[in-house]
Design an enzyme around this catalytic site. Structure first.
Site, PDB file in Angstrom:
ATOM      1  N   TYR A 286     -35.961 -31.250  14.458  1.00 37.39           N
ATOM      2  CA  TYR A 286     -35.904 -32.144  15.617  1.00 37.39           C
ATOM      3  C   TYR A 286     -34.518 -32.140  16.271  1.00 37.39           C
ATOM      4  O   TYR A 286     -34.424 -31.989  17.491  1.00 37.39           O
ATOM      5  CB  TYR A 286     -36.314 -33.562  15.209  1.00 37.39           C
ATOM      6  CG  TYR A 286     -37.757 -33.878  15.523  1.00 37.39           C
ATOM      7  CD1 TYR A 286     -38.779 -33.081  15.011  1.00 37.39           C
ATOM      8  CD2 TYR A 286     -38.122 -34.950  16.315  1.00 37.39           C
ATOM      9  CE1 TYR A 286     -40.103 -33.348  15.278  1.00 37.39           C
ATOM     10  CE2 TYR A 286     -39.455 -35.232  16.598  1.00 37.39           C
ATOM     11  CZ  TYR A 286     -40.439 -34.423  16.082  1.00 37.39           C
ATOM     12  OH  TYR A 286     -41.751 -34.691  16.365  1.00 37.39           O
ATOM     13  N   GLU A 293     -32.998 -27.954  23.865  1.00 37.42           N
ATOM     14  CA  GLU A 293     -33.418 -28.500  25.157  1.00 37.42           C
ATOM     15  C   GLU A 293     -32.214 -28.919  25.984  1.00 37.42           C
ATOM     16  O   GLU A 293     -32.165 -28.676  27.205  1.00 37.42           O
ATOM     17  CB  GLU A 293     -34.335 -29.700  24.938  1.00 37.42           C
ATOM     18  CG  GLU A 293     -35.695 -29.356  24.364  1.00 37.42           C
ATOM     19  CD  GLU A 293     -36.550 -30.595  24.162  1.00 37.42           C
ATOM     20  OE1 GLU A 293     -36.621 -31.407  25.099  1.00 37.42           O
ATOM     21  OE2 GLU A 293     -37.131 -30.759  23.066  1.00 37.42           O
TER      22      GLU A 293
END
Length: 362
Positions: A286, A293
């Site tokens: 994560y 991103e």
């Protein structure tokens, strides 16, 4: 020549249907507990009154009992529950009238016969009341339909992300670093399908079809689709950048364990290795995925600044200026705030599913 066996302190109590034995041993190892011919045989290594040794004892019960005791081991003691064959009150625990020296009443659980009868009556009334309440709750006629829908949804998503992961892995082995630059053109269609379908997770949570909290689903689904449709879909310059490979790859690895776990949970199956992977793999992936991103968003900001895409400049009917690169910079803060909220939510779930539990043996 072996010396006399060591006996631990044992405390006992009873109810009409059960016997409770509390063995005063800590750090118990290799317990061997069995009932044969109405005699309880106990042998275990642990720390008792005589230090860390092997302790053993035998108890011949006053009346017949079931031959399958239930044992619960904690760090400080060992608890044994024995079912009586007939529901009645015993005048003592052992067949011999003289009480063994190692045996004593457990005053923490001790009740006399009248109190035990009252407790039994209260439990039966509570059970009857619970059954009455459950009978008033209307049965869901769509239960099986909902379960079937959730199984199919998770299966489709699992197959989609499996295709993405296998395709990217094969291309990586064959093409090496060259596969970084055309990931979007070979994988994007399937990724668009999976991430658009993921909006159903928000709806499922909102209407109560699943027990998952709404906010983590909203943050993940909207965040991924913003990156997919706005950052990649509208900027051709971003589509050939290596960061696309890493974002897609991390997303697919996470979902390879999440969706099959949910699919099996829908039909009441728990596979412990999959549960461990579901609540462990996300811990490194994560943050790495969010970082990938963020790198993609930072790389897109100069392009949005140069083209003015999605920016609203004066003069216009609203008489406001909206500079899209500034919104992306704000979103970077939201991205890591969402990561923190999702991380905290998943960590609580991990403790709930993988945290330490009391060991039970039969």
């Amino acid at each position: 020549m072996a010396g006399p066996s060591l006996r631990p302190h044992v405390h006992w109590a009873q109810r009409h249907r059960e016997l409770y034995l509390r063995v005063e041993l800590s750090d118990v190892r290799n317990p061997d507990i069995a009932i044969a011919d109405n005699v309880l045989h106990f042998r275990a290594q642990g720390h008792g009154a005589k230090g860390d040794n092997i302790y053993e004892f035998q108890i011949e019960f006053l009346e017949p009992v079931e031959p399958k005791p239930v044992c619960r081991v904690t760090q400080r003691q060992l608890n044994i529950t024995v079912q009586k064959k007939e529901s009645n009150w015993w005048e003592r625990l052992t067949k011999q009238e003289k009480r063994p020296l190692f045996l004593a009443p457990d005053f923490d659980r001790w009740l006399d016969e009248s109190d035990a009868e009252m407790e039994l009556k209260e439990k039966e009334e509570e059970k009857i009341n619970k059954m009455k309440i459950e009978s008033r709750v209307p049965k869901d006629p769509f239960k099986h339909l909902k379960k079937g829908y959730l199984v199919m949804y998770n299966l489709v998503q699992f197959l989609g992300f499996s295709w993405i992961f296998v395709n990217m892995t094969v291309r990586l082995f064959i093409l090496g670093k060259d596969s970084f630059y055309d990931t979007y053109h070979t994988i994007a269609d399937m990724m668009y399908f999976c991430e658009t379908l993921a909006f159903m997770e928000i709806i499922n949570s909102f209407i109560g079809l699943v027990r998952s909290p709404l906010m983590p689903a909203v943050l993940q689904v909207f965040g991924r689709n913003l990156f997919l449709f706005v950052i990649l879909g509208s900027l051709e310059e971003m589509q050939s950048k290596p960061v696309v490979f890493f974002v897609f790859y991390f997303w697919s690895i996470i979902e390879l364990f999440r969706y099959p776990y949910y699919m099996l949970s829908c039909i009441g199956i728990e596979w412990k290795p999959l549960t461990w992977l579901r609540y462990t793999v996300w811990m490194p992936l994560y943050p790495i995925g969010a970082l990938a991103e963020a790198v993609g968003i930072v790389q897109s900001i100069p392009i949005f600044s140069e083209t003015g895409k999605y920016s609203l400049a004066l003069p216009n009917s609203l008489n406001v200026t909206i500079y899209f690169p500034v919104l992306l910079q704000i979103y970077l803060i939201v991205l890591f705030l969402g990561l923190f909220l999702n991380y905290r939510h998943l960590y609580k779930q991990r403790k709930q599913h993988l945290g330490p539990k009391k060991r039970k043996m039969k």
